[in-house]
Every structure is written in structure tokens, then in C-alpha cells.
Design a protein around this motif. Sequence first.
Motif, PDB file in Angstrom:
ATOM      1  N   PRO A  37       0.633  -1.081   0.041  1.00 19.65           N
ATOM      2  CA  PRO A  37       0.248   0.747   0.284  1.00 19.65           C
ATOM      3  C   PRO A  37       0.740   0.980   0.090  1.00 19.65           C
ATOM      4  O   PRO A  37       2.182   1.392   0.873  1.00 19.65           O
TER       5      PRO A  37
ATOM      6  N   THR B 130      -1.338   3.888   4.976  1.00 17.85           N
ATOM      7  CA  THR B 130      -1.030   2.375   6.462  1.00 17.85           C
ATOM      8  C   THR B 130      -2.711   2.640   6.421  1.00 17.85           C
ATOM      9  O   THR B 130      -3.083   1.499   6.983  1.00 17.85           O
ATOM     10  N   ASP B 131      -3.372   2.591   4.825  1.00 15.08           N
ATOM     11  CA  ASP B 131      -4.871   2.114   4.455  1.00 15.08           C
ATOM     12  C   ASP B 131      -4.913   1.071   4.302  1.00 15.08           C
ATOM     13  O   ASP B 131      -4.290   0.806   2.907  1.00 15.08           O
ATOM     14  N   PHE B 132      -5.468  -0.097   4.712  1.00 10.61           N
ATOM     15  CA  PHE B 132      -4.980  -1.449   4.445  1.00 10.61           C
ATOM     16  C   PHE B 132      -6.596  -1.282   2.896  1.00 10.61           C
ATOM     17  O   PHE B 132      -7.133  -2.482   2.085  1.00 10.61           O
ATOM     18  N   ALA B 133      -7.279  -0.235   3.049  1.00  9.61           N
ATOM     19  CA  ALA B 133      -8.468  -1.258   2.252  1.00  9.61           C
ATOM     20  C   ALA B 133      -7.720  -0.726   0.689  1.00  9.61           C
ATOM     21  O   ALA B 133      -8.142  -1.348   0.013  1.00  9.61           O
TER      22      ALA B 133
ATOM     23  N   ARG C 156       3.340  -4.441   6.240  1.00 10.12           N
ATOM     24  CA  ARG C 156       2.690  -4.161   5.769  1.00 10.12           C
ATOM     25  C   ARG C 156       1.242  -4.122   4.247  1.00 10.12           C
ATOM     26  O   ARG C 156       0.092  -3.535   4.088  1.00 10.12           O
TER      27      ARG C 156
ATOM     28  N   ASP D 281      -0.008   7.944  -4.941  1.00  4.05           N
ATOM     29  CA  ASP D 281      -0.880   7.569  -4.365  1.00  4.05           C
ATOM     30  C   ASP D 281      -1.428   5.672  -5.078  1.00  4.05           C
ATOM     31  O   ASP D 281      -2.487   5.235  -4.145  1.00  4.05           O
TER      32      ASP D 281
ATOM     33  N   PRO E 228     -13.398  -5.397   6.982  1.00  2.00           N
ATOM     34  CA  PRO E 228     -12.688  -3.680   6.822  1.00  2.00           C
ATOM     35  C   PRO E 228     -11.820  -3.371   8.304  1.00  2.00           C
ATOM     36  O   PRO E 228     -11.263  -3.161   7.884  1.00  2.00           O
TER      37      PRO E 228
ATOM     38  N   ASP F  79      -6.274  -6.096   9.044  1.00  2.00           N
ATOM     39  CA  ASP F  79      -5.252  -4.827   8.165  1.00  2.00           C
ATOM     40  C   ASP F  79      -3.960  -6.392   8.311  1.00  2.00           C
ATOM     41  O   ASP F  79      -3.725  -7.372   8.469  1.00  2.00           O
TER      42      ASP F  79
END
Length: 319
Positions: free
Chosen positions: A151, A154-157, A185, A232, A273, A276
Motif C-alpha cells: 500500500p 497505512t490504509d489497508f482498504a 504492511r 498514491d 474492513p 490489516d
Amino acid sequence: MTPDGVGPVRAGRRTVRTHRPDKVLFPGDGDGAAKEYTEADLVDCYRSVACSRSVAPYLLPLLRGRPLMLERHPDGLGGPRFMQKNTPDHYPDWIERAEVAKEDGTVTHVVCGDTATLVYLADQACLTLHRRLSRTTAPDRPDRLVIDLGPPGTDFAPVREAARWAGDLLDRLGLPTAPMTTGSRALHLVVALNGRHGVDEVHAFARDLADLLAAEHPGRLTTAVRKDERGDRLFLDTGRHAYAQTAVAPYTVRARPGAPVAVPITWDQLADPALDARRWTVADAVDQDRSTPWADIPARGRSLGPARRRLDALRSGTG
């Protein structure tokens, strides 16, 4: 840690002496967000006992017959890190070794086939096991393909999103795929191959697969090696398929605060959701249901021939 983790530890048919059971390998952070774990905790995680809480019965089949690179932290996370490929002379004779070719000669890797070896490596402050994607009998013919989804933040979505796209594509190619949190990560997507294709062929397939995914989702995915060219977008890393490269082993502990563990998961779990890459740690990785996560991986790996033809057709627009 229970007292039986101190000193001699029974591991299968052998007794292994641990020398620094109280040595703190993973310092706590003071506020409880990251717990403290010692060498004895690492040994307890890896050892095989007559108890359902041991990860060894699930880890060992995924390590047997594969050269390992050992990530050692003799002074814990705060000290220096050693990436050890060659097996020191002082390691016990009963530890399996494999001599494989490298550019300027050979290197003798540790091969982990039993719980005693796991315990011994834990006593050597080997926090993380990195395994070759090929076996000792055919080091230049991988029987695993791994797509590393890294990623941008830090957002795992974005990882869950990319994994769905990659899984759908691999399904179209006829390659069953299994996800694994890495404990760091990223997420790994693992494909079992039949071990009849050379390193260059597997690497080229993985690279072309990633290029097609990035072309289908250009605003979200990239294969750019340089970080300043990614923006990004999520990075599709296929570099682990070059000769002598490794990937983190399933159920191994990572050298990160809180002692997170790389854990195979199901596709249904991936949709959570709350998931992670560090969802499980030394404390609770053993509670993950290990009987079914990778049930979709066939016992016999797939040939890349049919998948390559389908991939080429998709790339040319005729598939």
C-alpha cells in the motif's frame, strides 16, 4: 511465559536448550498498544507440543524442503539486524542444510523440517523466516508465485481492493490463489505452481500479470519501482521471483513492535474492513482457524502454460 519455556525445551524427538529465555526481543511501548515479548515467548510460539495452540504443525509443511534466509535480531528490535543465508559451522549437525548455487560459488542454507529446528532458530533470535519460492531439489524452478501488494500508506482498504482485482484476474487465468497477511504492511497473493518452469519464465509471467493489472487500473495500481513515480497508487511487487530471492513464510513472526505474525486467510476474511496486515500477533495467531484458509490451493501446483496463453490473449485484446 510458563516455566517449561525456560532452559531445556522438548521439541518433537529432541530436547533443545534455550540460553536467554528472558531476553526481551520485542519491547513494549509503555501504553499497552504493543506488548513485550521475550525469547521464551518466541520459542513457545514455534515449538511443537501436544496442544492445539502450536503453530508448528501448520508452519512446518510450508517450510520443508525450502532454503531459508534468517532474519536475526540478537539484541531484539532495538539492536542490529542480520540477514543470514549461510549456515554457521556451530549449528548442530541435526539441522538440515542445503547447498545451492550463487553467482560466485555456493551458499549453504538452513532447511527447517522439524520443530526442534524452529526452537533452535528462535533461540538464535531468528525472528522471521524468509523462504525460497523453490525447493532444494530444483532451486531454479519455483513452485510458488507471489504477488506482493504494497500500500502507498497505512490504509489497508486499497490492498483489499487490489487483491480482489488480482484474484479475479488469476481466476480468469485458471490459477487458484490464496491471500496472506504479511505481518508488516502488505498482503501476499500465493499461487502454487508445478515447479517445471524456470526462474526467468515465472518472473516474466508475474511481471506481465502485474503490468496488465496496472493497465486495467492505471489510477490505482502501478509497477513503478521508484517510489517517487508511484504517487498514491498501490505497488504491485513481483521482484521476489528473481533467482535466490525469498518471501516471508506463512506463520512466521515479523520483526515489528507487538510481534505481528504473517497469517494465511480466506477470501471472506479479506472482506472484513477491520483487517490489516498486522491483525494477528504472537499472542493470538494460534487462534486463527488454520484448517481452511488455503484450502483452495491445489495439492498439485498448476502449469503456467495454459495461464500464459490466456494472459497473452488478454494483453493482446483477443482474450
